[in-house]
Write an enzyme that holds these catalytic residues in place. Structure first.
Site, PDB file in Angstrom:
ATOM      1  N   GLU A  64      40.659  -7.443 -73.321  1.00 17.38           N
ATOM      2  CA  GLU A  64      39.568  -6.965 -73.516  1.00 17.38           C
ATOM      3  C   GLU A  64      38.436  -7.878 -74.225  1.00 17.38           C
ATOM      4  O   GLU A  64      38.749  -9.047 -74.469  1.00 17.38           O
ATOM      5  CB  GLU A  64      39.700  -5.837 -74.664  1.00 17.38           C
ATOM      6  CG  GLU A  64      40.086  -6.509 -76.132  1.00 17.38           C
ATOM      7  CD  GLU A  64      40.297  -5.277 -77.175  1.00 17.38           C
ATOM      8  OE1 GLU A  64      40.525  -4.067 -76.331  1.00 17.38           O
ATOM      9  OE2 GLU A  64      40.198  -5.600 -78.272  1.00 17.38           O
ATOM     10  N   HIS A  66      34.402  -7.974 -76.356  1.00 15.44           N
ATOM     11  CA  HIS A  66      33.253  -7.134 -77.077  1.00 15.44           C
ATOM     12  C   HIS A  66      32.409  -8.097 -77.876  1.00 15.44           C
ATOM     13  O   HIS A  66      32.672  -9.238 -78.090  1.00 15.44           O
ATOM     14  CB  HIS A  66      33.971  -6.089 -77.818  1.00 15.44           C
ATOM     15  CG  HIS A  66      35.376  -6.717 -78.629  1.00 15.44           C
ATOM     16  ND1 HIS A  66      35.089  -7.550 -79.516  1.00 15.44           N
ATOM     17  CD2 HIS A  66      36.539  -6.170 -78.574  1.00 15.44           C
ATOM     18  CE1 HIS A  66      36.504  -7.796 -79.792  1.00 15.44           C
ATOM     19  NE2 HIS A  66      37.453  -7.138 -79.359  1.00 15.44           N
ATOM     20  N   HIS A  70      36.944 -11.345 -83.866  1.00 18.02           N
ATOM     21  CA  HIS A  70      37.920 -11.084 -84.559  1.00 18.02           C
ATOM     22  C   HIS A  70      38.161 -12.221 -85.568  1.00 18.02           C
ATOM     23  O   HIS A  70      38.304 -13.252 -84.768  1.00 18.02           O
ATOM     24  CB  HIS A  70      39.128 -10.597 -83.801  1.00 18.02           C
ATOM     25  CG  HIS A  70      39.357  -9.337 -82.908  1.00 18.02           C
ATOM     26  ND1 HIS A  70      38.690  -8.288 -83.587  1.00 18.02           N
ATOM     27  CD2 HIS A  70      39.522  -9.135 -81.730  1.00 18.02           C
ATOM     28  CE1 HIS A  70      38.859  -7.337 -82.594  1.00 18.02           C
ATOM     29  NE2 HIS A  70      39.338  -7.960 -81.517  1.00 18.02           N
ATOM     30  N   HIS A 104      40.283 -11.683 -74.425  1.00 16.74           N
ATOM     31  CA  HIS A 104      41.329 -12.024 -75.353  1.00 16.74           C
ATOM     32  C   HIS A 104      42.504 -10.897 -75.195  1.00 16.74           C
ATOM     33  O   HIS A 104      42.376  -9.828 -74.920  1.00 16.74           O
ATOM     34  CB  HIS A 104      41.070 -11.852 -76.923  1.00 16.74           C
ATOM     35  CG  HIS A 104      40.371 -10.806 -77.488  1.00 16.74           C
ATOM     36  ND1 HIS A 104      39.074 -10.229 -77.094  1.00 16.74           N
ATOM     37  CD2 HIS A 104      40.899  -9.842 -78.189  1.00 16.74           C
ATOM     38  CE1 HIS A 104      38.665  -9.364 -77.612  1.00 16.74           C
ATOM     39  NE2 HIS A 104      39.740  -8.769 -78.428  1.00 16.74           N
ATOM     40  N   CYS A 118      43.835  -8.309 -88.956  1.00 13.74           N
ATOM     41  CA  CYS A 118      42.576  -8.582 -88.225  1.00 13.74           C
ATOM     42  C   CYS A 118      41.627  -7.948 -88.709  1.00 13.74           C
ATOM     43  O   CYS A 118      41.585  -6.837 -89.029  1.00 13.74           O
ATOM     44  CB  CYS A 118      43.061  -8.045 -86.603  1.00 13.74           C
ATOM     45  SG  CYS A 118      41.587  -8.329 -85.611  1.00 13.74           S
TER      46      CYS A 118
HETATM   47 MN    MN Z   1      39.652  -6.975 -79.546  1.00 12.76          MN
END
Ligand code: MN
Length: 150
Positions: A64, A66, A70, A104, A118
């Site tokens: 995914e 975004h 992270h 990732h 995370c």
């Molecule tokens: Mn992610």
């Protein structure tokens, strides 16, 4: 209600009153054998959430991307991470930074679980999964193609 200032560890990688959750609310085949625990859920006025994810041996997170970032620290086991077009070997205390809008995916080894902290901002966008065209573009790189699981 006053926020607790200490949360006891009850067993390795489990904490008092922190539920063990499914990785994602929806079912799917785009991830395998992942659990989620929200250690700090945004109610602390930090503007951030800290989660603990654990991928069982042979499992993987969703491929995914975004807009939010992270910040990851591995705290258990070994595995690998795809970040953009790079594949990183991960061991205990490895740090991984996922920049905005960067593909990732995390994978445990077949022998060991991969557990990591995370950090994310509290207000964040939803993850996007690759379109067929984006997948084809990722697979144009043979090492990326061999790594990814969708
Ligand atoms: Mn992610």
């Amino acid at each position: 209600m006053k926020r607790k200032t200490h949360i006891r560890q009850t067993e390795p990688f489990r904490w008092e009153n922190v539920p063990l959750l499914a990785y994602k609310e929806e079912d799917g085949t785009h991830f395998k054998s992942v659990t989620r625990q929200v250690l700090f859920g945004g109610g602390e006025q930090a503007g951030a959430e800290l989660r603990y994810f654990e991928i069982a041996p042979g499992g993987h997170s969703t491929l995914e991307r975004h807009g939010h970032v992270h910040c990851v620290m591995v705290v258990r086991g070994r595995g690998r991470a795809l970040v953009g077009r790079e594949i990183h070997e991960l061991g205990q205390h490895s740090l991984v930074y996922i920049p905005p809008l960067t593909w990732h995916q995390f994978r445990a080894t077949d022998e060991e679980a991969l557990g990591f902290l995370c950090l994310v901002r509290r207000d964040r966008d939803r993850p996007q999964r690759p379109t067929a065209g984006e997948l084809a573009s990722l697979r144009a790189d043979a090492s990326v193609g061999a790594f990814i699981r969708v």
